[in-house]
Design a protein around this motif. Structure first.
Motif, PDB file in Angstrom:
ATOM      1  N   VAL A  34      -7.742  -0.187  -0.570  1.00 40.93           N
ATOM      2  CA  VAL A  34      -8.755  -0.357   0.652  1.00 40.93           C
ATOM      3  C   VAL A  34      -9.470  -1.966   1.129  1.00 40.93           C
ATOM      4  CG1 VAL A  34     -11.032  -0.263   2.120  1.00 40.93           C
ATOM      5  CG2 VAL A  34      -9.925   1.498   1.074  1.00 40.93           C
ATOM      6  N   VAL A  35      -9.742  -2.664  -0.201  1.00 42.06           N
ATOM      7  CA  VAL A  35      -9.762  -4.262  -0.017  1.00 42.06           C
ATOM      8  C   VAL A  35      -8.504  -4.905  -0.135  1.00 42.06           C
ATOM      9  CG1 VAL A  35     -10.277  -5.998  -1.454  1.00 42.06           C
ATOM     10  CG2 VAL A  35     -11.319  -3.955  -1.555  1.00 42.06           C
ATOM     11  N   LEU A  36      -6.826  -4.535  -0.547  1.00 35.84           N
ATOM     12  CA  LEU A  36      -5.820  -5.304  -0.417  1.00 35.84           C
ATOM     13  C   LEU A  36      -5.421  -5.279   1.366  1.00 35.84           C
ATOM     14  CD1 LEU A  36      -4.210  -4.108  -3.227  1.00 35.84           C
ATOM     15  CD2 LEU A  36      -5.610  -6.797  -2.885  1.00 35.84           C
ATOM     16  N   LEU A  37      -5.179  -3.804   1.754  1.00 36.27           N
ATOM     17  CA  LEU A  37      -5.195  -3.649   2.833  1.00 36.27           C
ATOM     18  C   LEU A  37      -6.088  -4.476   4.072  1.00 36.27           C
ATOM     19  CD1 LEU A  37      -3.726  -2.120   4.899  1.00 36.27           C
ATOM     20  CD2 LEU A  37      -4.841  -0.130   5.776  1.00 36.27           C
ATOM     21  N   PHE A  68      -6.056  -9.652   7.204  1.00 36.62           N
ATOM     22  CA  PHE A  68      -6.805 -10.624   7.842  1.00 36.62           C
ATOM     23  C   PHE A  68      -5.773 -11.580   7.839  1.00 36.62           C
ATOM     24  CE2 PHE A  68     -10.145  -8.389   8.294  1.00 36.62           C
ATOM     25  CZ  PHE A  68     -11.353  -8.689   9.414  1.00 36.62           C
ATOM     26  N   GLY A  69      -4.437 -12.087   7.216  1.00 37.14           N
ATOM     27  CA  GLY A  69      -3.845 -12.720   7.292  1.00 37.14           C
ATOM     28  C   GLY A  69      -4.028 -13.273   5.752  1.00 37.14           C
ATOM     29  N   ARG A  82      -2.103 -14.035   2.245  1.00 29.14           N
ATOM     30  CA  ARG A  82      -0.965 -13.833   1.281  1.00 29.14           C
ATOM     31  C   ARG A  82      -0.817 -13.355   0.193  1.00 29.14           C
ATOM     32  NH1 ARG A  82       2.405 -19.949   2.726  1.00 29.14           N
ATOM     33  NH2 ARG A  82       1.725 -19.522   5.249  1.00 29.14           N
ATOM     34  N   GLY A  83      -1.671 -13.333  -0.013  1.00 35.44           N
ATOM     35  CA  GLY A  83      -2.031 -12.796  -1.961  1.00 35.44           C
ATOM     36  C   GLY A  83      -2.440 -11.321  -1.352  1.00 35.44           C
ATOM     37  N   ALA A  84      -3.366 -11.098  -0.575  1.00 33.23           N
ATOM     38  CA  ALA A  84      -3.472  -9.617  -0.140  1.00 33.23           C
ATOM     39  C   ALA A  84      -2.155  -8.980  -0.075  1.00 33.23           C
ATOM     40  CB  ALA A  84      -4.268  -9.105   0.516  1.00 33.23           C
ATOM     41  N   ARG A  85      -0.870 -10.063   0.791  1.00 33.32           N
ATOM     42  CA  ARG A  85      -0.061  -8.791   1.064  1.00 33.32           C
ATOM     43  C   ARG A  85       0.756  -8.574   0.059  1.00 33.32           C
ATOM     44  NH1 ARG A  85       1.181 -12.400   6.955  1.00 33.32           N
ATOM     45  NH2 ARG A  85      -0.093 -11.091   8.139  1.00 33.32           N
ATOM     46  N   ILE A  86       1.154  -9.463  -0.796  1.00 32.76           N
ATOM     47  CA  ILE A  86       1.686  -9.307  -1.876  1.00 32.76           C
ATOM     48  C   ILE A  86       0.738  -7.929  -3.337  1.00 32.76           C
ATOM     49  CG2 ILE A  86       2.440  -9.961  -4.464  1.00 32.76           C
ATOM     50  CD1 ILE A  86       2.771 -13.048  -2.687  1.00 32.76           C
ATOM     51  N   PHE A 119       0.523  -6.230   7.778  1.00 32.43           N
ATOM     52  CA  PHE A 119       2.167  -7.274   8.377  1.00 32.43           C
ATOM     53  C   PHE A 119       2.367  -8.033   9.164  1.00 32.43           C
ATOM     54  CE2 PHE A 119       2.719  -5.704   4.005  1.00 32.43           C
ATOM     55  CZ  PHE A 119       3.484  -7.035   3.141  1.00 32.43           C
ATOM     56  N   ALA A 120       0.996  -7.683  10.525  1.00 43.19           N
ATOM     57  CA  ALA A 120       0.606  -8.403  11.430  1.00 43.19           C
ATOM     58  C   ALA A 120       0.793  -9.742  11.649  1.00 43.19           C
ATOM     59  CB  ALA A 120      -0.352  -7.377  12.288  1.00 43.19           C
ATOM     60  N   ARG A 121       1.746 -10.360  12.349  1.00 37.01           N
ATOM     61  CA  ARG A 121       1.966 -12.154  12.728  1.00 37.01           C
ATOM     62  C   ARG A 121       0.517 -12.485  13.191  1.00 37.01           C
ATOM     63  NH1 ARG A 121       6.016 -15.913  15.156  1.00 37.01           N
ATOM     64  NH2 ARG A 121       5.590 -18.017  14.495  1.00 37.01           N
ATOM     65  N   THR A 122      -0.396 -13.578  12.615  1.00 37.91           N
ATOM     66  CA  THR A 122      -1.420 -13.726  13.129  1.00 37.91           C
ATOM     67  C   THR A 122      -1.170 -14.897  13.385  1.00 37.91           C
ATOM     68  OG1 THR A 122      -1.859 -15.238  10.726  1.00 37.91           O
ATOM     69  CG2 THR A 122      -2.633 -12.968  10.260  1.00 37.91           C
ATOM     70  N   ARG A 123      -1.853 -15.301  14.808  1.00 40.17           N
ATOM     71  CA  ARG A 123      -1.449 -15.993  16.057  1.00 40.17           C
ATOM     72  C   ARG A 123      -1.964 -18.332  15.132  1.00 40.17           C
ATOM     73  NH1 ARG A 123      -3.577 -17.277  21.451  1.00 40.17           N
ATOM     74  NH2 ARG A 123      -3.083 -19.122  22.308  1.00 40.17           N
ATOM     75  N   ALA A 124      -1.086 -18.547  14.397  1.00 36.51           N
ATOM     76  CA  ALA A 124      -1.578 -19.201  13.617  1.00 36.51           C
ATOM     77  C   ALA A 124      -2.044 -21.144  15.379  1.00 36.51           C
ATOM     78  CB  ALA A 124       0.248 -20.086  13.212  1.00 36.51           C
ATOM     79  N   ALA A 125      -2.563 -21.523  13.847  1.00 36.13           N
ATOM     80  CA  ALA A 125      -3.161 -22.316  15.011  1.00 36.13           C
ATOM     81  C   ALA A 125      -2.486 -23.422  15.440  1.00 36.13           C
ATOM     82  CB  ALA A 125      -4.349 -23.921  14.021  1.00 36.13           C
TER      83      ALA A 125
END
Length: 212
Positions: free
Chosen positions: A126-129, A134-135, A137-141, A182-188
């Protein structure tokens, strides 16, 4: 012949005037006017219409509140049924049952109990998801590694004839959960700095003199 005296009374009827009866009393002028009765009739009709409108509004409000209450109960029951199906349904148990069986059989000799390992596996996922959504990268891995380890436990603890299907169901569920992760977050938007260089006031005249 006796003298007759005139007492100023012409007849005995003049001595006792007849009392005034209620029918003989005069009514106020505004009571007998036609426009008074017209205004009274219009006000009566308006009062009846206002009362009917208020009654209809009250019925509409009470009906709407009753419908919202019924809809809320239906939505609550549906939400509970959906949550129960997700948590304890056949798809979820296809994944969780082998994972629990694997942890129960391999937790012997470890400091942590099988129950603690099951909760750790669930909380970690749950925490990793959430972090991956929220974007991070470590959580995605970590989410990918968590999915691979879950698929390995499902493969090891599922029946021999159904382990391929169980792993396929695990991969499908993990892929659906990976969509927000893995949804693409809007970059600043990149910041551009503009540097403006100005020449001194007498620079052009000084250069012309040097050139001469």
């Amino acid at each position: 012949m006796e003298p007759q005296f005139n007492a100023g009374i012409d007849s005995p009827a003049d001595a006792c005037p007849a009392p005034t009866t209620p029918a003989a009393r005069r009514l106020p002028a505004w009571v007998t006017r036609a426009d008074t009765w017209i205004v009274a009739g219009v006000l009566t009709v308006l009062a009846a219409l206002a009362g009917g409108a208020l009654w209809l509004l009250w019925k509409l409000i009470t009906g709407l509140l009753a419908a919202l209450d019924a809809g809320g109960r239906i939505a609550d029951d549906a939400g509970r049924a959906a949550a129960t199906w997700v948590a304890h349904g056949p798809i979820s148990r296809t994944i969780t049952a082998p994972v629990h069986a694997y942890l129960d059989s391999h937790a012997v000799g470890l400091p942590a109990t099988a129950e603690q390992l099951r909760w750790g596996w669930l909380i970690t996922g749950v925490v990793l998801l959430v972090a991956a959504s929220f974007g991070a990268r470590g959580a995605r891995i970590g989410w990918c590694l968590h999915g691979v380890s879950t698929a390995a436990m499902v493969w090891a603890a599922s029946p021999l004839d159904n382990r391929e299907l169980a792993v396929a169901v695990t991969a499908a569920v993990w892929s659906l959960l990976a969509v927000p992760a893995f949804a693409r977050t809007r970059a600043a938007a990149p910041r551009h700095t503009t540097v403006v260089i100005t020449r001194p006031a007498g620079a052009d005249s000084a250069e012309s003199q040097v050139a001469r």
